[in-house]
Write a protein that holds these residues in place. Structure first.
Motif, PDB file in Angstrom:
ATOM      1  N   SER A 150     -73.310 -11.332 -13.730  1.00  0.00           N
ATOM      2  CA  SER A 150     -72.485 -12.002 -14.483  1.00  0.00           C
ATOM      3  C   SER A 150     -71.412 -12.351 -13.743  1.00  0.00           C
ATOM      4  N   VAL A 197     -68.424 -10.772 -14.309  1.00  0.00           N
ATOM      5  CA  VAL A 197     -67.098 -10.720 -15.241  1.00  0.00           C
ATOM      6  C   VAL A 197     -66.865  -9.167 -15.125  1.00  0.00           C
ATOM      7  N   THR A 207     -69.653  -5.800 -19.470  1.00  0.00           N
ATOM      8  CA  THR A 207     -70.732  -6.373 -20.081  1.00  0.00           C
ATOM      9  C   THR A 207     -71.071  -5.144 -21.423  1.00  0.00           C
ATOM     10  N   ARG A 263     -74.654 -18.995 -22.686  1.00  0.00           N
ATOM     11  CA  ARG A 263     -74.600 -18.387 -21.212  1.00  0.00           C
ATOM     12  C   ARG A 263     -74.785 -16.786 -21.298  1.00  0.00           C
ATOM     13  N   ARG A 297     -72.553 -15.081 -23.055  1.00  0.00           N
ATOM     14  CA  ARG A 297     -70.988 -14.728 -23.002  1.00  0.00           C
ATOM     15  C   ARG A 297     -70.694 -14.439 -24.664  1.00  0.00           C
ATOM     16  N   GLY A 348     -65.479 -15.546 -24.336  1.00  0.00           N
ATOM     17  CA  GLY A 348     -66.383 -15.682 -23.021  1.00  0.00           C
ATOM     18  C   GLY A 348     -65.962 -14.863 -21.817  1.00  0.00           C
ATOM     19  N   SER A 349     -65.066 -13.916 -21.979  1.00  0.00           N
ATOM     20  CA  SER A 349     -64.729 -13.057 -20.930  1.00  0.00           C
ATOM     21  C   SER A 349     -65.720 -11.865 -20.814  1.00  0.00           C
ATOM     22  N   ASN A 391     -69.675 -10.401 -20.789  1.00  0.00           N
ATOM     23  CA  ASN A 391     -71.093 -10.625 -20.820  1.00  0.00           C
ATOM     24  C   ASN A 391     -71.891  -9.799 -22.030  1.00  0.00           C
TER      25      ASN A 391
END
Length: 248
Positions: free
Chosen positions: A132, A134, A137, A157, A159, A209-210, A212
Protein backbone atom coordinates in the motif's frame (compact mmCIF):
# COMPACT_ATOMS: atom_id res chain seq x y z
CA UNK A 1 3.08 -24.93 9.05
CA UNK A 2 4.22 -21.92 11.07
CA UNK A 3 5.21 -18.78 9.16
CA UNK A 4 8.04 -16.27 9.56
CA UNK A 5 6.69 -12.93 8.36
CA UNK A 6 6.86 -11.26 11.80
CA UNK A 7 10.40 -12.36 12.67
CA UNK A 8 11.81 -8.87 12.04
CA UNK A 9 8.74 -6.94 13.20
CA UNK A 10 8.18 -5.95 16.82
CA UNK A 11 4.64 -6.50 18.09
CA UNK A 12 3.10 -4.09 20.60
CA UNK A 13 0.12 -5.34 22.60
CA UNK A 14 -1.94 -2.52 24.14
CA UNK A 15 -3.08 -3.71 27.55
CA UNK A 16 -3.15 -0.69 29.84
CA UNK A 17 -6.93 -0.38 30.23
CA UNK A 18 -9.02 -0.94 33.33
CA UNK A 19 -11.08 -3.84 31.96
CA UNK A 20 -14.28 -2.41 33.40
CA UNK A 21 -16.62 -4.34 31.05
CA UNK A 22 -15.16 -7.63 32.28
CA UNK A 23 -14.73 -6.71 35.94
CA UNK A 24 -17.07 -9.40 37.29
CA UNK A 25 -15.40 -12.19 35.29
CA UNK A 26 -11.84 -10.99 35.92
CA UNK A 27 -12.23 -10.79 39.71
CA UNK A 28 -9.40 -8.32 40.10
CA UNK A 29 -7.15 -9.66 37.32
CA UNK A 30 -5.88 -7.63 34.33
CA UNK A 31 -7.41 -8.57 30.96
CA UNK A 32 -4.26 -10.26 29.65
CA UNK A 33 -4.53 -12.64 32.60
CA UNK A 34 -8.18 -13.51 31.90
CA UNK A 35 -8.33 -17.30 32.39
CA UNK A 36 -9.34 -19.42 29.41
CA UNK A 37 -9.30 -23.16 30.14
CA UNK A 38 -6.98 -22.56 33.05
CA UNK A 39 -4.40 -20.41 31.24
CA UNK A 40 -4.26 -16.63 30.77
CA UNK A 41 -5.23 -15.04 27.48
CA UNK A 42 -1.63 -13.79 27.26
CA UNK A 43 -0.44 -17.36 26.60
CA UNK A 44 -2.91 -17.73 23.74
CA UNK A 45 -1.91 -14.36 22.25
CA UNK A 46 1.79 -15.25 22.31
CA UNK A 47 1.19 -18.60 20.61
CA UNK A 48 -0.96 -16.90 17.98
CA UNK A 49 1.82 -14.40 17.21
CA UNK A 50 4.51 -17.09 17.28
CA UNK A 51 2.59 -18.87 14.53
CA UNK A 52 3.42 -15.92 12.29
CA UNK A 53 7.04 -15.78 13.38
CA UNK A 54 6.94 -13.08 16.06
CA UNK A 55 9.96 -13.25 18.35
CA UNK A 56 9.80 -9.87 20.12
CA UNK A 57 6.63 -8.62 21.85
CA UNK A 58 6.27 -5.40 23.83
CA UNK A 59 3.44 -5.33 26.36
CA UNK A 60 2.13 -1.79 26.94
CA UNK A 61 0.80 -2.10 30.48
CA UNK A 62 -0.86 0.09 33.08
CA UNK A 63 -3.63 -1.17 35.36
CA UNK A 64 -2.48 -4.17 37.46
CA UNK A 65 0.77 -4.37 35.51
CA UNK A 66 2.69 -6.04 38.35
CA UNK A 67 0.71 -9.28 38.05
CA UNK A 68 1.55 -9.53 34.34
CA UNK A 69 5.22 -8.69 34.93
CA UNK A 70 5.47 -11.38 37.60
CA UNK A 71 3.85 -13.95 35.31
CA UNK A 72 6.11 -13.10 32.36
CA UNK A 73 9.23 -13.28 34.54
CA UNK A 74 8.23 -16.76 35.71
CA UNK A 75 7.49 -18.26 32.29
CA UNK A 76 9.43 -19.10 29.15
CA UNK A 77 7.96 -18.44 25.71
CA UNK A 78 10.22 -20.61 23.55
CA UNK A 79 12.52 -17.92 22.26
CA UNK A 80 9.99 -15.08 22.20
CA UNK A 81 11.30 -12.03 24.03
CA UNK A 82 8.57 -10.34 26.09
CA UNK A 83 9.23 -6.75 27.21
CA UNK A 84 6.91 -5.13 29.75
CA UNK A 85 6.56 -1.34 29.57
CA UNK A 86 4.40 0.24 32.28
CA UNK A 87 2.76 3.67 32.07
CA UNK A 88 2.67 5.48 35.40
CA UNK A 89 -0.64 7.19 34.64
CA UNK A 90 -3.43 6.45 32.13
CA UNK A 91 -2.30 7.72 28.72
CA UNK A 92 -4.93 6.20 26.42
CA UNK A 93 -4.15 3.81 23.59
CA UNK A 94 -2.09 6.39 21.69
CA UNK A 95 -0.16 7.34 24.81
CA UNK A 96 0.39 3.73 25.79
CA UNK A 97 1.75 3.00 22.32
CA UNK A 98 3.96 6.09 22.37
CA UNK A 99 5.41 5.00 25.71
CA UNK A 100 5.93 1.43 24.48
CA UNK A 101 7.66 2.58 21.30
CA UNK A 102 10.68 3.59 23.38
CA UNK A 103 11.38 -0.16 23.56
CA UNK A 104 10.67 -0.88 19.88
CA UNK A 105 13.61 -1.75 17.62
CA UNK A 106 11.99 -2.36 14.21
CA UNK A 107 11.08 0.37 11.70
CA UNK A 108 7.61 -1.04 11.25
CA UNK A 109 5.44 -2.57 13.95
CA UNK A 110 2.33 -4.66 14.40
CA UNK A 111 0.02 -3.18 17.05
CA UNK A 112 -2.89 -5.05 18.57
CA UNK A 113 -5.41 -4.39 21.29
CA UNK A 114 -4.91 -6.71 24.24
CA UNK A 115 -8.49 -7.97 24.03
CA UNK A 116 -8.84 -8.60 20.29
CA UNK A 117 -8.54 -11.88 18.38
CA UNK A 118 -9.01 -11.98 14.61
CA UNK A 119 -8.51 -15.13 12.55
CA UNK A 120 -6.79 -13.30 9.70
CA UNK A 121 -3.56 -14.18 7.92
CA UNK A 122 -1.20 -11.70 9.55
CA UNK A 123 1.41 -12.33 6.85
CA UNK A 124 -1.06 -11.30 4.15
CA UNK A 125 -1.99 -8.34 6.34
CA UNK A 126 1.62 -7.17 6.60
CA UNK A 127 2.15 -7.68 2.87
CA UNK A 128 -0.94 -5.56 2.16
CA UNK A 129 0.60 -2.83 4.30
CA UNK A 130 3.92 -3.05 2.44
CA UNK A 131 2.30 -2.87 -0.98
CA UNK A 132 0.00 0.00 0.00
CA UNK A 133 2.95 2.34 0.64
CA UNK A 134 0.99 4.22 3.28
CA UNK A 135 1.99 4.75 6.90
CA UNK A 136 -0.77 2.67 8.48
CA UNK A 137 -3.03 -0.30 7.73
CA UNK A 138 -6.07 -1.34 9.78
CA UNK A 139 -7.32 -4.91 9.86
CA UNK A 140 -11.07 -4.76 9.27
CA UNK A 141 -13.67 -7.50 9.45
CA UNK A 142 -17.33 -7.89 8.53
CA UNK A 143 -19.63 -8.37 11.53
CA UNK A 144 -23.38 -8.74 11.78
CA UNK A 145 -23.75 -5.92 14.29
CA UNK A 146 -21.33 -3.16 13.34
CA UNK A 147 -23.11 -0.69 15.60
CA UNK A 148 -21.65 -2.29 18.71
CA UNK A 149 -18.23 -1.10 17.52
CA UNK A 150 -18.71 1.69 15.00
CA UNK A 151 -18.07 1.15 11.29
CA UNK A 152 -15.27 1.84 8.82
CA UNK A 153 -15.94 3.25 5.34
CA UNK A 154 -13.60 1.81 2.69
CA UNK A 155 -13.32 3.00 -0.92
CA UNK A 156 -12.65 0.97 -4.08
CA UNK A 157 -8.88 1.33 -3.63
CA UNK A 158 -9.01 -0.24 -0.20
CA UNK A 159 -8.40 3.10 1.53
CA UNK A 160 -10.27 4.17 4.65
CA UNK A 161 -12.34 7.27 3.92
CA UNK A 162 -14.41 7.56 7.08
CA UNK A 163 -15.34 6.26 10.52
CA UNK A 164 -18.89 5.97 11.84
CA UNK A 165 -19.75 6.15 15.53
CA UNK A 166 -21.63 3.43 17.41
CA UNK A 167 -25.40 3.40 16.97
CA UNK A 168 -28.25 1.09 17.98
CA UNK A 169 -29.42 0.01 14.52
CA UNK A 170 -28.00 -3.52 14.60
CA UNK A 171 -26.83 -3.62 10.98
CA UNK A 172 -23.94 -5.56 9.37
CA UNK A 173 -20.79 -3.74 8.33
CA UNK A 174 -17.02 -3.45 8.39
CA UNK A 175 -15.33 -2.62 11.68
CA UNK A 176 -11.85 -1.82 12.91
CA UNK A 177 -10.77 -5.14 14.47
CA UNK A 178 -8.04 -3.63 16.66
CA UNK A 179 -4.92 -4.76 14.76
CA UNK A 180 -2.70 -2.24 13.00
CA UNK A 181 0.47 -2.18 10.90
CA UNK A 182 2.43 1.04 11.29
CA UNK A 183 5.52 2.41 9.59
CA UNK A 184 7.89 5.07 10.90
CA UNK A 185 5.96 8.24 9.87
CA UNK A 186 2.81 7.16 11.74
CA UNK A 187 4.80 5.84 14.70
CA UNK A 188 6.52 9.23 14.96
CA UNK A 189 3.16 11.01 14.85
CA UNK A 190 1.86 8.87 17.72
CA UNK A 191 5.01 9.53 19.74
CA UNK A 192 4.65 13.27 19.24
CA UNK A 193 1.02 13.16 20.40
CA UNK A 194 2.07 11.45 23.63
CA UNK A 195 -1.41 10.63 24.97
CA UNK A 196 -4.98 10.12 23.82
CA UNK A 197 -6.88 7.61 21.70
CA UNK A 198 -5.39 5.96 18.63
CA UNK A 199 -8.80 5.76 17.02
CA UNK A 200 -10.11 9.24 17.80
CA UNK A 201 -6.97 11.34 18.13
CA UNK A 202 -4.84 9.73 15.43
CA UNK A 203 -6.73 7.68 12.84
CA UNK A 204 -9.83 9.87 12.63
CA UNK A 205 -7.71 13.04 12.39
CA UNK A 206 -5.78 11.86 9.33
CA UNK A 207 -6.85 13.04 5.85
CA UNK A 208 -9.35 10.76 4.12
CA UNK A 209 -7.58 7.93 2.29
CA UNK A 210 -4.40 8.10 4.39
CA UNK A 211 -4.91 4.64 5.88
CA UNK A 212 -5.04 1.29 4.11
CA UNK A 213 -7.66 -1.35 4.99
CA UNK A 214 -7.01 -5.09 4.97
CA UNK A 215 -10.58 -6.31 4.96
CA UNK A 216 -12.29 -9.69 5.02
CA UNK A 217 -14.70 -11.88 6.93
CA UNK A 218 -12.84 -13.38 9.87
CA UNK A 219 -13.56 -15.01 13.21
CA UNK A 220 -13.44 -12.07 15.61
CA UNK A 221 -13.61 -11.90 19.39
CA UNK A 222 -13.47 -8.89 21.66
CA UNK A 223 -12.66 -10.77 24.85
CA UNK A 224 -13.05 -7.54 26.81
CA UNK A 225 -16.83 -8.04 26.56
CA UNK A 226 -18.58 -10.64 28.74
CA UNK A 227 -20.47 -12.03 25.72
CA UNK A 228 -17.33 -12.76 23.71
CA UNK A 229 -15.30 -13.87 26.71
CA UNK A 230 -17.89 -16.59 27.34
CA UNK A 231 -17.27 -17.92 23.81
CA UNK A 232 -13.48 -17.77 23.97
CA UNK A 233 -12.79 -21.36 25.01
CA UNK A 234 -14.87 -22.84 22.17
CA UNK A 235 -13.53 -20.41 19.56
CA UNK A 236 -9.88 -20.86 20.55
CA UNK A 237 -9.95 -24.68 20.80
CA UNK A 238 -9.31 -25.46 17.09
CA UNK A 239 -6.40 -23.01 16.96
CA UNK A 240 -4.79 -24.45 20.08
CA UNK A 241 -5.09 -27.97 18.63
CA UNK A 242 -3.61 -26.86 15.31
CA UNK A 243 -0.67 -25.11 16.95
CA UNK A 244 0.02 -28.06 19.26
CA UNK A 245 0.28 -30.32 16.20
CA UNK A 246 3.16 -28.21 14.85
CA UNK A 247 4.90 -27.79 18.19
CA UNK A 248 3.84 -24.25 19.11
Amino acid sequence: MAQTCLKDTDVVILAGGLGTRLARELKGKPKLMAPIDGKPYLDFAVRWLRYFGANRIVLALGHLAAEIETYVDAHSYNGVEIICVVEQEPLGTAGGLAHACKSVKSDQILVMNGDSFVDADLCAFMESHRVSQVAGTLLCTLVQDRDRYGAVDIDDRGRIVGFQEKTANGTPGRINAGIYAMSSPLIKQVEELGRGSLEQDVFQKLPSGSLNAFSGTFDFLDIGSPEDYAKASAVFAPYLNRWSEIGL
